[in-house]
Scaffold this active site. Structure first.
Site, PDB file in Angstrom:
ATOM      1  N   TYR A  60       1.045  -1.204   0.028  1.00 46.48           N
ATOM      2  CA  TYR A  60       0.007   0.223  -0.050  1.00 46.48           C
ATOM      3  C   TYR A  60       0.738   1.234   0.022  1.00 46.48           C
ATOM      4  O   TYR A  60       1.515   1.520   1.093  1.00 46.48           O
ATOM      5  CB  TYR A  60      -0.768  -0.073   1.063  1.00 46.48           C
ATOM      6  CG  TYR A  60      -2.136   0.952   1.249  1.00 46.48           C
ATOM      7  CD1 TYR A  60      -3.169   0.551   0.335  1.00 46.48           C
ATOM      8  CD2 TYR A  60      -2.136   2.046   1.844  1.00 46.48           C
ATOM      9  CE1 TYR A  60      -4.245   1.406   0.276  1.00 46.48           C
ATOM     10  CE2 TYR A  60      -3.381   2.854   1.656  1.00 46.48           C
ATOM     11  CZ  TYR A  60      -4.133   2.397   0.865  1.00 46.48           C
ATOM     12  OH  TYR A  60      -5.451   3.392   0.787  1.00 46.48           O
ATOM     13  N   ARG A 208     -21.664 -13.178  -4.072  1.00 48.07           N
ATOM     14  CA  ARG A 208     -21.581 -14.504  -4.062  1.00 48.07           C
ATOM     15  C   ARG A 208     -22.812 -15.205  -3.689  1.00 48.07           C
ATOM     16  O   ARG A 208     -23.771 -15.025  -3.255  1.00 48.07           O
ATOM     17  CB  ARG A 208     -20.308 -14.671  -2.875  1.00 48.07           C
ATOM     18  CG  ARG A 208     -18.975 -14.631  -3.473  1.00 48.07           C
ATOM     19  CD  ARG A 208     -17.949 -14.904  -2.270  1.00 48.07           C
ATOM     20  NE  ARG A 208     -17.853 -13.671  -1.733  1.00 48.07           N
ATOM     21  CZ  ARG A 208     -16.731 -13.421  -0.774  1.00 48.07           C
ATOM     22  NH1 ARG A 208     -15.871 -14.365  -0.651  1.00 48.07           N
ATOM     23  NH2 ARG A 208     -16.653 -12.284   0.050  1.00 48.07           N
ATOM     24  N   ARG A 210     -23.926 -17.553  -2.002  1.00 48.54           N
ATOM     25  CA  ARG A 210     -23.457 -18.339  -0.689  1.00 48.54           C
ATOM     26  C   ARG A 210     -24.978 -18.662   0.067  1.00 48.54           C
ATOM     27  O   ARG A 210     -25.815 -17.972  -0.437  1.00 48.54           O
ATOM     28  CB  ARG A 210     -22.529 -17.572   0.373  1.00 48.54           C
ATOM     29  CG  ARG A 210     -21.360 -17.381  -0.458  1.00 48.54           C
ATOM     30  CD  ARG A 210     -20.231 -16.851   0.491  1.00 48.54           C
ATOM     31  NE  ARG A 210     -20.442 -15.669   0.947  1.00 48.54           N
ATOM     32  CZ  ARG A 210     -19.597 -14.954   1.628  1.00 48.54           C
ATOM     33  NH1 ARG A 210     -18.683 -15.542   2.038  1.00 48.54           N
ATOM     34  NH2 ARG A 210     -19.851 -13.783   2.142  1.00 48.54           N
ATOM     35  N   TYR A 278     -11.048  -0.811  -8.104  1.00 42.21           N
ATOM     36  CA  TYR A 278     -10.945   0.055  -6.931  1.00 42.21           C
ATOM     37  C   TYR A 278     -10.760  -1.057  -5.498  1.00 42.21           C
ATOM     38  O   TYR A 278     -10.359  -0.271  -4.741  1.00 42.21           O
ATOM     39  CB  TYR A 278     -12.042   0.834  -6.637  1.00 42.21           C
ATOM     40  CG  TYR A 278     -13.206   0.260  -6.091  1.00 42.21           C
ATOM     41  CD1 TYR A 278     -14.278  -0.361  -6.972  1.00 42.21           C
ATOM     42  CD2 TYR A 278     -13.647   0.214  -4.717  1.00 42.21           C
ATOM     43  CE1 TYR A 278     -15.389  -1.061  -6.495  1.00 42.21           C
ATOM     44  CE2 TYR A 278     -14.780  -0.456  -4.364  1.00 42.21           C
ATOM     45  CZ  TYR A 278     -15.660  -1.099  -5.149  1.00 42.21           C
ATOM     46  OH  TYR A 278     -16.717  -1.645  -4.545  1.00 42.21           O
ATOM     47  N   GLY A 279     -10.508  -2.307  -5.936  1.00 45.93           N
ATOM     48  CA  GLY A 279     -10.295  -3.075  -4.952  1.00 45.93           C
ATOM     49  C   GLY A 279      -9.608  -4.439  -5.268  1.00 45.93           C
ATOM     50  O   GLY A 279      -9.897  -4.722  -6.722  1.00 45.93           O
ATOM     51  N   TRP A 304      -8.605   5.358  -6.824  1.00 44.77           N
ATOM     52  CA  TRP A 304      -7.942   5.327  -5.742  1.00 44.77           C
ATOM     53  C   TRP A 304      -8.070   6.711  -4.849  1.00 44.77           C
ATOM     54  O   TRP A 304      -8.006   7.762  -5.522  1.00 44.77           O
ATOM     55  CB  TRP A 304      -6.630   4.979  -5.635  1.00 44.77           C
ATOM     56  CG  TRP A 304      -5.745   4.739  -4.286  1.00 44.77           C
ATOM     57  CD1 TRP A 304      -6.264   4.073  -3.200  1.00 44.77           C
ATOM     58  CD2 TRP A 304      -4.431   5.038  -3.804  1.00 44.77           C
ATOM     59  NE1 TRP A 304      -5.572   3.954  -2.258  1.00 44.77           N
ATOM     60  CE2 TRP A 304      -4.414   4.471  -2.591  1.00 44.77           C
ATOM     61  CE3 TRP A 304      -3.527   5.567  -4.374  1.00 44.77           C
ATOM     62  CZ2 TRP A 304      -3.246   4.649  -1.735  1.00 44.77           C
ATOM     63  CZ3 TRP A 304      -2.417   5.963  -3.693  1.00 44.77           C
ATOM     64  CH2 TRP A 304      -2.045   5.179  -2.342  1.00 44.77           C
ATOM     65  N   MET A 305      -8.765   6.704  -3.649  1.00 46.07           N
ATOM     66  CA  MET A 305      -9.142   7.667  -2.951  1.00 46.07           C
ATOM     67  C   MET A 305      -8.221   8.760  -2.861  1.00 46.07           C
ATOM     68  O   MET A 305      -8.384   9.655  -2.872  1.00 46.07           O
ATOM     69  CB  MET A 305      -9.913   7.180  -1.749  1.00 46.07           C
ATOM     70  CG  MET A 305     -11.136   8.040  -1.310  1.00 46.07           C
ATOM     71  SD  MET A 305     -12.669   8.124  -2.412  1.00 46.07           S
ATOM     72  CE  MET A 305     -12.188   9.870  -3.034  1.00 46.07           C
ATOM     73  N   LYS A 362      -8.959  -9.581  20.161  1.00 40.82           N
ATOM     74  CA  LYS A 362      -9.945  -8.905  19.411  1.00 40.82           C
ATOM     75  C   LYS A 362      -9.539  -8.584  18.014  1.00 40.82           C
ATOM     76  O   LYS A 362     -10.177  -8.584  16.909  1.00 40.82           O
ATOM     77  CB  LYS A 362     -10.622  -7.897  20.191  1.00 40.82           C
ATOM     78  CG  LYS A 362     -11.562  -8.253  21.393  1.00 40.82           C
ATOM     79  CD  LYS A 362     -13.000  -8.919  20.538  1.00 40.82           C
ATOM     80  CE  LYS A 362     -13.818  -9.300  21.841  1.00 40.82           C
ATOM     81  NZ  LYS A 362     -14.770  -8.226  22.311  1.00 40.82           N
TER      82      LYS A 362
END
Lengths: 379, 379
Positions: A60, A208, A210, A278-279, A304-305, A362
């Site tokens: 990134y 998807r 699913r 974008y991803g 890309w932002m 967590k």
């Protein structure tokens, strides 16, 4: 350091290269005296985004400014009173708790204790932390929180703005034009559906196949999705027929998956259509053929932002956010669905932060989640 | 048909599906009385282009209007006095020999016997023929042939215009900007080098690492090429270093090869760079990754001259051609290098058209040639 005991933060800090879930530890750090040109914030909500993982594995491309933090306690096996690194987390919404004596204001105006802010600079202080020391000129203040929740703001910061800007910045669309997207239940996908619907564009949404297909379909239809297709049916004759009979041209595609899914979307676009990546839920490459490019006038590009932030003055960012927040206030746009992970416990009505090891557990759970999750630091 | 014996044409006609070199036969066809709204032309030079092959195998998406031709003689084993098909060939330069009584003019003005014309409509009458019956409103007349050869005109029709327009229509370039192209010794490639050089853009030209590398390099340098790279060195550290040290941004790439060659070019472009696919010497697909699209803001698209014709009035085509021809007249632009295949023999100073079987054999040779060739019908 008794005099600064109230300026402690519990934070996830990158301290070695490697897989995301293994390359951070949780530290209690002493924040020290607040510099005169900085603000101290407590983080309310923080996102867990694919970009956090990308930054962790080193692909990134944002500058990282490692700094030395003073360690009070840590989950790291290497006990030390200093750690050089940066705090994880690229998106959050925070509340101001202290203001340096020489602070002039945020990018969009005065700033006061208690204000909610969106941080933009995560080079050293990321959002996976109870507190952060920020340059106010890299934060936007939300003076009018009427009708807004922290949830609205944290998801608008990246995904809301991405959905909003991508519909404006890529190609000109007219009411009745069609858009197709994969990963339609992603955060940005949910905003794309809603902003498109508001503008009179129609959306074809690939999700998807699913067990929870019907449940997700219902959620997307509630947001304004026009057509929903299972990823397994993207190449079917039924889908081709459906596309050939649309009432408007299928001009724009959004891809956040990659590989075959992206290729299929590019194949369905009208002559001169554009597909935006974008991803990358998969890292599979995107493949198209010369006849698609030449004869179908296919256009592929990315979004890309960060480029929007780099190429526009902050006054423009503020305008975009204000537009999004106004739509949220009026109920025209719902914030994306997040599953929250509480970073605190409540016992006998008393709230207390999770202990170091539980806090880390967590975060590992958040990293491994297949659902969209966000961290909640404040009830 | 004695009265129309002078209106005969020797022509290559598509008459069955299949590999290009096998799916045409040569026919002598009687053209009959010239319709009042048509012109009769003799073809001077005709191109042999990859698009001819693409049309033959059925993936060149232009309408084909098969018509019935009256057959006088043929190389086809199926002797018949009619053949239904269309004449091969999508580019040529012709000379007017007869004008129908009701002809008003070409797209750009009056037309007279002896004028040179560029045909634009190849639906029925292609350029691989000694003669053609054309709609004058689908031809452009070259009234001022001063300083122009038929060779200039035939190669300007597609490749010249492609090179010229691609530098104007894709992105805005500034003097000092860099362009990279593969297949740089192609017809369009030669024009790209020259038009770029005239505008002050720098070119990086990738050509095959073959025995004639030095010879082709010299030719391209003569045209104004700045940098020449062997295709085998496209991924080398030397090339990466060279690109990193350029005096301007590498904004634009042209791909007519496909596969790895295209992928490598996309990889070398600057942030926000565009790669245009306008040809497919290999049919290998073009592959890019999400990080290239997102973080490097990569843009991939195609370019097809037919879209320019479809999207612009013919007055604009004429302006473009006039600009190109003026540059040729002034010597600033050289026409592309073609190897000519003569479709006639000269014996004892007398010129005669090749006999049917020899005519066909030369066309098969043209199709199989690895060099850029064109057919010459008139000495």
């Amino acid at each position: 350091m008794p005099s600064q005991a109230h300026n402690l933060a519990r934070a996830a800090i990158f301290n070695k290269a490697g897989e995301f879930k293994d390359n951070f530890e949780v530290y209690d750090i002493a924040l020290g005296d607040l510099p005169a040109d900085r603000i101290l914030v407590e983080n309310m909500l923080s996102s867990v985004n694919p970009s956090d993982m990308l930054r962790s594995i080193g692909i990134y491309p944002v500058p990282v400014s490692n700094i030395d933090f003073d360690v009070v306690a840590t989950t790291s096996p290497e006990k030390s009173n200093k750690v050089n690194g940066n705090i994880v987390g690229l998106e959050g919404v925070s509340r101001v708790v202290k203001i340096g004596s020489n602070v002039k204001g945020a990018i969009n105006g005065d700033i006061a204790v208690g204000d909610w802010v969106i941080p933009f600079d995560f080079h050293s202080y990321g959002s996976w932390s109870t507190h952060a020391v920020l340059d106010p000129m890299n934060t936007m203040v939300i003076k009018n929180t009427n009708g807004l929740t922290a949830d609205d703001i944290v998801s608008a910061r990246i995904n809301g703005l991405t959905g909003y800007r991508m519909l404006k910045d890529i190609i000109e669309l007219k009411p009745g034009d069609y858009i197709i997207q994969n990963g339609a239940n992603s955060g940005a996908g949910q905003y794309i559906i809603q902003f498109a619907h508001l503008s009179g564009y129609k959306t074809i949404n690939v999700i998807r196949d699913r067990g929870n297909f019907e449940q997700i379909s219902s959620m997307l239809r509630y947001l304004g999705a026009d057509i929903i297709i299972k990823d397994t049916e993207l190449e079917s004759e039924t889908t081709k027929k459906l596309i050939s009979e649309l009432s408007g041209p299928l001009k724009l595609g959004f891809n956040c998956i990659g590989g075959k899914s992206a290729d299929n979307i590019a194949n369905l676009l009208c002559h001169g259509g554009t597909m935006v990546t974008y991803g990358a839920m998969t890292f599979d490459p995107i493949t198209s053929t010369a006849p698609q490019y030449i004869f179908n006038d296919l256009r592929l590009r990315g979004y890309w932002m960060n480029n929007y932030f780099n190429n526009n003055p902050s006054s423009e960012w503020v305008k975009s956010y204000d537009a999004i927040f106004d739509l949220m206030r009026s109920g025209k746009i719902k914030s994306q669905h997040n599953n929250y992970i509480d970073m605190f416990e409540v016992n006998d009505g008393r709230k207390s932060l999770l202990e170091l090891e539980k806090f880390k557990a967590k975060l590992v759970k958040a990293v491994e989640s297949k659902e969209k999750v966000a961290l909640r630091f404040i009830k």
